[in-house]
Design an enzyme around this catalytic site. Structure first.
Site, PDB file in Angstrom:
ATOM      1  N   ASN A   1      12.432 -25.811  -8.155  1.00 34.73           N
ATOM      2  CA  ASN A   1      13.661 -25.518  -7.412  1.00 34.73           C
ATOM      3  C   ASN A   1      13.774 -26.557  -6.303  1.00 34.73           C
ATOM      4  O   ASN A   1      13.086 -26.468  -5.289  1.00 34.73           O
ATOM      5  CB  ASN A   1      13.565 -24.099  -6.825  1.00 34.73           C
ATOM      6  CG  ASN A   1      14.726 -23.773  -5.905  1.00 34.73           C
ATOM      7  OD1 ASN A   1      15.733 -24.491  -5.869  1.00 34.73           O
ATOM      8  ND2 ASN A   1      14.597 -22.696  -5.142  1.00 34.73           N
ATOM      9  N   TRP A   2      14.646 -27.536  -6.519  1.00 35.37           N
ATOM     10  CA  TRP A   2      14.754 -28.639  -5.548  1.00 35.37           C
ATOM     11  C   TRP A   2      15.484 -28.209  -4.274  1.00 35.37           C
ATOM     12  O   TRP A   2      15.503 -28.931  -3.301  1.00 35.37           O
ATOM     13  CB  TRP A   2      15.497 -29.823  -6.171  1.00 35.37           C
ATOM     14  CG  TRP A   2      14.777 -30.510  -7.284  1.00 35.37           C
ATOM     15  CD1 TRP A   2      13.597 -30.133  -7.889  1.00 35.37           C
ATOM     16  CD2 TRP A   2      15.184 -31.714  -7.946  1.00 35.37           C
ATOM     17  NE1 TRP A   2      13.260 -31.032  -8.878  1.00 35.37           N
ATOM     18  CE2 TRP A   2      14.217 -32.009  -8.932  1.00 35.37           C
ATOM     19  CE3 TRP A   2      16.278 -32.582  -7.802  1.00 35.37           C
ATOM     20  CZ2 TRP A   2      14.314 -33.128  -9.766  1.00 35.37           C
ATOM     21  CZ3 TRP A   2      16.378 -33.697  -8.628  1.00 35.37           C
ATOM     22  CH2 TRP A   2      15.403 -33.969  -9.599  1.00 35.37           C
TER      23      TRP A   2
ATOM     24  N   GLU B   1      16.579 -17.025  -0.316  1.00 34.53           N
ATOM     25  CA  GLU B   1      17.449 -17.757   0.620  1.00 34.53           C
ATOM     26  C   GLU B   1      18.911 -17.378   0.401  1.00 34.53           C
ATOM     27  O   GLU B   1      19.697 -17.307   1.345  1.00 34.53           O
ATOM     28  CB  GLU B   1      17.217 -19.271   0.474  1.00 34.53           C
ATOM     29  CG  GLU B   1      15.872 -19.676   1.068  1.00 34.53           C
ATOM     30  CD  GLU B   1      15.234 -20.909   0.457  1.00 34.53           C
ATOM     31  OE1 GLU B   1      15.925 -21.677  -0.237  1.00 34.53           O
ATOM     32  OE2 GLU B   1      14.009 -21.086   0.666  1.00 34.53           O
TER      33      GLU B   1
ATOM     34  N   GLY C   1       9.002 -24.716  -5.089  1.00 37.56           N
ATOM     35  CA  GLY C   1       9.962 -25.337  -4.180  1.00 37.56           C
ATOM     36  C   GLY C   1       9.453 -26.693  -3.722  1.00 37.56           C
ATOM     37  O   GLY C   1       9.575 -27.696  -4.428  1.00 37.56           O
ATOM     38  N   GLY C   2       8.841 -26.730  -2.539  1.00 32.99           N
ATOM     39  CA  GLY C   2       8.410 -27.992  -1.927  1.00 32.99           C
ATOM     40  C   GLY C   2       7.643 -28.913  -2.867  1.00 32.99           C
ATOM     41  O   GLY C   2       7.932 -30.117  -2.936  1.00 32.99           O
TER      42      GLY C   2
HETATM   43  C1  PEP Z   1      11.046 -21.287  -3.723  1.00 33.02           C
HETATM   44  O1  PEP Z   1      11.880 -21.576  -2.899  1.00 33.02           O
HETATM   45  O2  PEP Z   1      11.388 -20.723  -4.778  1.00 33.02           O
HETATM   46  C2  PEP Z   1       9.656 -21.611  -3.433  1.00 33.02           C
HETATM   47  C3  PEP Z   1       8.706 -21.003  -4.105  1.00 33.02           C
HETATM   48  O3  PEP Z   1       9.419 -22.528  -2.437  1.00 33.02           O
HETATM   49  P1  PEP Z   1       7.995 -23.125  -1.996  1.00 33.02           P
HETATM   50  O4  PEP Z   1       7.254 -23.511  -3.238  1.00 33.02           O
HETATM   51  O5  PEP Z   1       8.330 -24.325  -1.155  1.00 33.02           O
HETATM   52  O6  PEP Z   1       7.292 -22.056  -1.239  1.00 33.02           O
END
Ligand code: PEP
Length: 256
Positions: free
Chosen positions: A10-11, A99, A235-236
């Site tokens: 998930n960018w 979010e 995510g990150g």
């Molecule tokens: C996400 O937003 O779905 C997520 C898991 O972010 P992160 O990996 O940055 O915690």
């Protein structure tokens, strides 16, 4: 039952034409090394078409981060229909990300409608559910994920999970660097699968439940080794090719 591992990036609201081109290039160089893993990337809306063209013919799949809770085209300024996402090559879409729920006021009812719209357009919804830190600390984790899951189960029934994915994402672990322990994650994944099983045991066995929340190269292996964790929503770490590919490699290793 064989559940292929799925690693989804998930960018969020990150990227540029140049940055995407090199990130996707790096991912595609390695993508064929993980034949037992489904790899999905979810760029921002505006880049879906160009990223879709770049991954054409590769095993990497394209997903969107959001869609309208509408079934038909019309006067909904700024919104995008599921059928439009299908039209440009998306196979999946994230719905109910925390979010979207917390920053854009998406209720369980809106998320359930988006889930239905996604499926009606032939997209696989990746339904995100998960508790906040306060909810966990007050012992409400199971009640929260049950409520979020039931919003879809009650309106659409369990059979819809034949063509859907669930992502358990504890909100306190998203973007915080704080990951659920494998034991914490497995316990909630087992609870989610059990709740599905009450409705339909076969569907519960075949539904993929991803973990999301600061999954990285160095913790992916132990999370993906848990019996009810069928992949990750990243995510990150999905913005760094080497991190993302290392997670894909960990998923492949767990599938051999
Ligand atoms: C996400 O937003 O779905 C997520 C898991 O972010 P992160 O990996 O940055 O915690």
């Amino acid at each position: 039952m064989d559940r292929r591992k799925l690693i989804a990036g998930n960018w969020k609201m990150n990227g540029s034409r140049d940055a995407n081109t090199s990130l996707v290039h790096e991912i595609m160089l390695d993508a064929r090394k993980y034949p037992k893993v489904d790899v999905l990337i979810c760029p921002p809306l505006v880049y879906l078409d160009s990223v879709g063209r770049q991954i054409e013919g590769s095993p990497v799949q394209l997903g969107a981060q959001n869609l309208a809770d509408q079934q038909k085209a019309g006067a909904f300024t700024g919104e995008v229909l599921g059928s439009m996402l299908r039209d440009i090559g998306c196979s999946a879409v994230i719905v109910g990300h925390s979010e979207r729920r917390s920053l854009y006021g998406e209720s369980d009812a809106v998320v359930a409608r988006k889930f239905q719209c996604a499926q009606n357009s032939g997209l696989i919804p990746v339904l995100c559910i998960g508790e906040t830190l306060q909810e966990r600390e007050s012992g409400a984790t199971e009640a929260v994920v049950a409520r979020q899951l039931d919003a879809v189960l009650v309106s659409s029934g369990a059979a819809v999970f034949k063509n859907a994915v669930i992502a358990y994402e504890p909100v306190w672990a998203i973007g915080t660097g704080r990951t659920a322990t494998p034991e914490q994650a497995q316990a909630v994944h087992q609870f989610i699968r059990g709740r599905l099983a009450v409705q339909d045991a076969k569907i519960a066995k075949s539904t993929r439940i991803l973990y999301g929340g600061s999954m990285k190269a160095d913790n992916a292996g132990e999370l993906l080794a848990c019996p009810d964790i069928d992949g990750g929503l990243i995510g990150g770490a999905s913005l760094k090719a080497n991190e993302f590919l290392a997670i894909c490699a960990a998923a492949q290793a767990q599938s051999e």
